[in-house]
Design a protein around this motif. Structure first.
Motif, PDB file in Angstrom:
ATOM      1  N   VAL A  58      20.404 -31.914 -19.774  1.00 21.32           N
ATOM      2  CA  VAL A  58      20.979 -31.288 -18.590  1.00 21.32           C
ATOM      3  C   VAL A  58      21.498 -29.908 -18.982  1.00 21.32           C
ATOM      4  N   LYS A  59      21.260 -28.951 -18.114  1.00 17.78           N
ATOM      5  CA  LYS A  59      21.766 -27.599 -18.359  1.00 17.78           C
ATOM      6  C   LYS A  59      23.107 -27.458 -17.660  1.00 17.78           C
ATOM      7  N   VAL A  60      24.147 -27.221 -18.448  1.00 15.17           N
ATOM      8  CA  VAL A  60      25.493 -27.108 -17.899  1.00 15.17           C
ATOM      9  C   VAL A  60      25.884 -25.636 -17.835  1.00 15.17           C
ATOM     10  N   ARG A  61      26.831 -25.348 -16.953  1.00 16.72           N
ATOM     11  CA  ARG A  61      27.318 -23.973 -16.791  1.00 16.72           C
ATOM     12  C   ARG A  61      28.826 -24.010 -16.613  1.00 16.72           C
ATOM     13  N   GLY A  62      29.482 -22.989 -17.133  1.00 11.00           N
ATOM     14  CA  GLY A  62      30.928 -22.944 -16.981  1.00 11.00           C
ATOM     15  C   GLY A  62      31.480 -21.559 -17.188  1.00 11.00           C
ATOM     16  N   THR A  63      32.798 -21.503 -17.254  1.00 13.26           N
ATOM     17  CA  THR A  63      33.502 -20.241 -17.464  1.00 13.26           C
ATOM     18  C   THR A  63      34.510 -20.422 -18.588  1.00 13.26           C
ATOM     19  N   ALA A  64      34.914 -19.312 -19.184  1.00  8.66           N
ATOM     20  CA  ALA A  64      35.975 -19.322 -20.191  1.00  8.66           C
ATOM     21  C   ALA A  64      36.790 -18.052 -20.024  1.00  8.66           C
ATOM     22  N   SER A  65      38.092 -18.184 -20.177  1.00  8.34           N
ATOM     23  CA  SER A  65      38.968 -17.021 -20.022  1.00  8.34           C
ATOM     24  C   SER A  65      40.091 -17.094 -21.040  1.00  8.34           C
ATOM     25  N   ASP A  66      40.581 -15.932 -21.419  1.00  8.92           N
ATOM     26  CA  ASP A  66      41.663 -15.837 -22.393  1.00  8.92           C
ATOM     27  C   ASP A  66      42.291 -14.464 -22.249  1.00  8.92           C
ATOM     28  N   GLU A  67      43.536 -14.351 -22.691  1.00 11.90           N
ATOM     29  CA  GLU A  67      44.188 -13.043 -22.638  1.00 11.90           C
ATOM     30  C   GLU A  67      43.560 -12.067 -23.621  1.00 11.90           C
TER      31      GLU A  67
END
Length: 658
Positions: free
Chosen positions: A250-259
């Motif tokens: 399965v191809k998954v997608r997401g986001t990541a954030s940091d200061e």
């Protein structure tokens, strides 16, 4: 003896002449000269610069008759603009005299020069300016501060001034002698105490400054927030938390954030780790604000997938705290997530209830509305429409502002439009629509037109594969019905008519209705038709001759006829999504050009081959997560589709034997 009375004026002669026998003699008497000048003053000078040479205004001497002595102490004088001198001299009436002296080297100090003219004296005083420049002051820097938290400095004592001076601040507030804090300009005097307050930045390793200015001298209160010891926030956007797939990956997608910068994102499933692919990479710097990864799935198992991110401070997501999704790998025949509340023979219509994060699906056999929890795939009975004398529902839409569901149906006697509150399932209302009872085909398109917030309308196109479709407007406030487009209009040709209208949307940005049409073999009738909401004028917006890119299908190799079964509009990215039934193609159409792009062909995978599917119903959009949901009628399944990657998973499905 001769006697003469002296004049009553100074320095004035009077005489008497005596003549005896022709001989004359004169007796003269002269009064004393005035040697005492009239009083005079020398205007004082204030606010003189320290150590400055200051000259008085010149005064004109008067009130005496002859030259008189002049002298000075503490300065110098000048007569008639001549050279200054400190030596004694003489002056005469009508001459001018000016005085100069050197001001004190100390603030607020008076220095005086005493000028004496003919015994009459006047002082010239010069007072230096007050000390309005305080001694330098400073505040202790606050480090390791909690983010977005208010802090108050130690108080400083104002020194080095002898007058009232202004005080002001930028970036915070100040308090004088423990009083209320303010950011307005004010004044202070010597020995006042002043403290400063400001709020730390809303992020780690950031500095915020409050600058206090007293009499032109500034001091800065600096607050630096704590070091970044928090791991990045990484989360999945696709798939939803619990889904099923018949595929082996399965191809998954997401986001990541940091200061700060993110250096790595990886996915963990069991003992396998997969590095995520960043959105982009520039000069070695990876942008993980959006990421994807293809994850292998263990057959016939619950595959828990976690996302782990690391920032450039080497903070890493704790596995126990990691965001996760679970994908069950199973045969396509399997029910998911369980066998509870299976669909009956016919499901029609799907809408996404954003407020409650659920899908609402119509089961036209049981006359029920079924809710599907997007996070779990669980099915539950949302409303039993038959209890409200509502049957054969279709063409459902949601008015988001009021969170109301509208749909087409019938009651015991007639065709109706019904309204159901998604917040109160007992709040149900029906509107008679008798104009539909003469039509042999059910309406398949219902559009919310909220271009005018005071006049929300439902736009409806009746469905027929071979007949042209009339277009109606139903005003939800006035309950008035308007025929926008009459198929019997003799001036309309077939090219101007809606055929097989199965889905419609309101394109607010371009002020038009868009309909998917065409179930005939004529491929040019497979089109997106634009309808002017005022004039009802129609034109082809996109078909195989208008717009470029992915072609709409007609007759398929297996003998089936493809047709456009649903539309949904994404206003955020100015894009239209179209589901093509039987070919199972999901196509995006640019609203600015009508150009088409294939997102995915939605088929199941079994034994390395594509399995038959049938997406004949409407689709619905989760705009915030860029996901589409579709009904797969063949196996009674609800499919979640990632618009960005074209990947699909099963959100909810009943059991079947094929």
């Amino acid at each position: 003896m001769v006697r003469v009375t002296a004049s009553d004026k100074t320095n004035t002669a009077k005489s008497a002449t005596v003549t005896v026998g022709g001989v004359s003699a004169t007796f003269s008497v002269t009064t004393l000269a005035d040697v005492t000048p009239a009083g005079f003053t020398l205007a004082p000078v204030t606010n003189a610069a320290l150590g400055a040479t200051v000259t008085s205004a010149a005064v004109t001497l008067s009130g005496f008759d002859i030259a008189v002595p002049v002298s000075i102490t503490g300065g110098e004088y000048s007569i008639n603009g001549g050279a200054f001198t400190a030596a004694a001299g003489t002056v005469t009436a009508a001459q001018t005299v000016a005085v100069k002296l050197v001001a004190s080297a100390n603030h607020s100090t008076t220095t005086t020069a005493q000028l004496t003219v003919g015994g009459v004296g006047a002082g010239f005083s010069v007072t230096t300016l007050p000390d309005s420049t305080p001694d330098a002051f400073s505040f202790t820097t606050k480090t390791g501060a909690a983010i977005n938290t208010a802090y108050t400095s130690d108080a400083i004592t104002v020194k080095g001034i002898d007058t009232t001076v202004p005080v002001s601040i930028t970036g915070g507030e100040y308090s004088i002698n423990g009083g209320a804090f303010t950011s307005a300009a004010g004044t202070v005097v010597v020995n006042d105490t002043v403290s400063v307050k400001t709020t730390a930045a809303n992020g780690t390793e950031l500095t915020r400054e409050a600058v206090l200015t007293i009499g032109g001298v500034s001091g800065t209160y600096v607050i630096t927030t704590m070091d970044d010891d928090s791991a990045p926030v990484a989360e999945f956007k696709f798939p939803t938390p619990y889904t099923m797939s018949e595929a082996n990956s399965v191809k998954v997608r997401g986001t990541a954030s940091d200061e700060h910068g993110i250096t790595a994102v990886k996915l963990v499933v069991g003992s396998t780790e997969v590095d995520a692919t960043p959105k982009s990479e520039t000069n070695g710097v990876k942008d993980f604000s959006s990421w994807t990864a293809t994850i292998p799935l263990t057959a016939n198992a619950e595959n828990e997938i976690k996302v782990i991110a690391t920032d450039d401070r080497n903070n890493t997501t704790l596995t126990a705290n990691a965001n996760k999704v679970t994908v069950r790998q199973a045969d396509v025949k399997s029910a998911f997530p369980d066998e509870d509340l299976q669909f009956e023979t016919s499901i029609d219509g799907i809408v996404y209830d954003e407020k409650n994060n659920q899908l609402i699906i119509g089961d036209t056999y049981t006359e029920d509305l079924i809710a599907i929890n997007v996070n779990s795939g669980k099915r539950s009975l949302f409303a039993r429409l038959a209890d409200f004398n509502i049957y054969d529902m279709s063409a459902m839409v949601i008015e988001k502002k009021s969170n109301q569901l509208y749909g087409r149906a019938r009651n015991s006697n007639d065709r109706i439009i019904f309204r159901l509150s998604l917040d109160d399932k007992l709040d149900v209302e029906s509107f008679d629509a008798p104009y539909l009872k003469f039509r042999q085909n059910s309406p398949r398109s219902l559009i919310i037109d909220n271009s005018n917030p005071d006049n929300i309308k439902l736009i409806e196109a009746q469905y027929s594969r071979t007949w042209a479709n009339p277009l109606y407007s139903f005003d939800l406030n006035s309950k008035n019905l308007t025929l926008l487009h009459d198929v019997e209009d003799e001036f309309l040709t077939d090219a101007d008519k809606l055929f097989g209208a199965r889905g419609g949307v309101f394109d607010k940005a371009n002020n038009r209705y868009l309909f998917a049409t065409g179930a005939q073999l004529d491929e040019l009738k497979h089109a997106i038709i634009a309808v002017n909401p005022v004039t009802a004028e129609q034109r082809i917006f996109s078909n195989n001759e208008v717009g470029t890119g992915e072609a709409f299908s007609t007759l398929l190799p297996n003998g089936d006829t493809a047709f456009l079964s649903g539309l949904v509009i994404n206003n955020r990215v100015n894009t239209l999504y179209v589901m093509e039934a039987r070919s199972n193609k999901l196509i995006e159409v640019e609203l600015s050009t009508g150009n088409r792009h294939l997102i995915a062909e939605l088929n199941y995978v079994a034994g390395g081959e594509r399995e038959r599917t049938n997406f004949e119903s409407m689709i619905t959009l989760d705009e915030s997560n860029n996901l589409l949901y579709a009904l797969e009628n063949f196996r009674k399944a609800v499919i979640a589709i990632d618009i960005e990657t074209g990947e699909k998973v099963i959100l909810s499905k009943e059991e079947n034997d094929f």
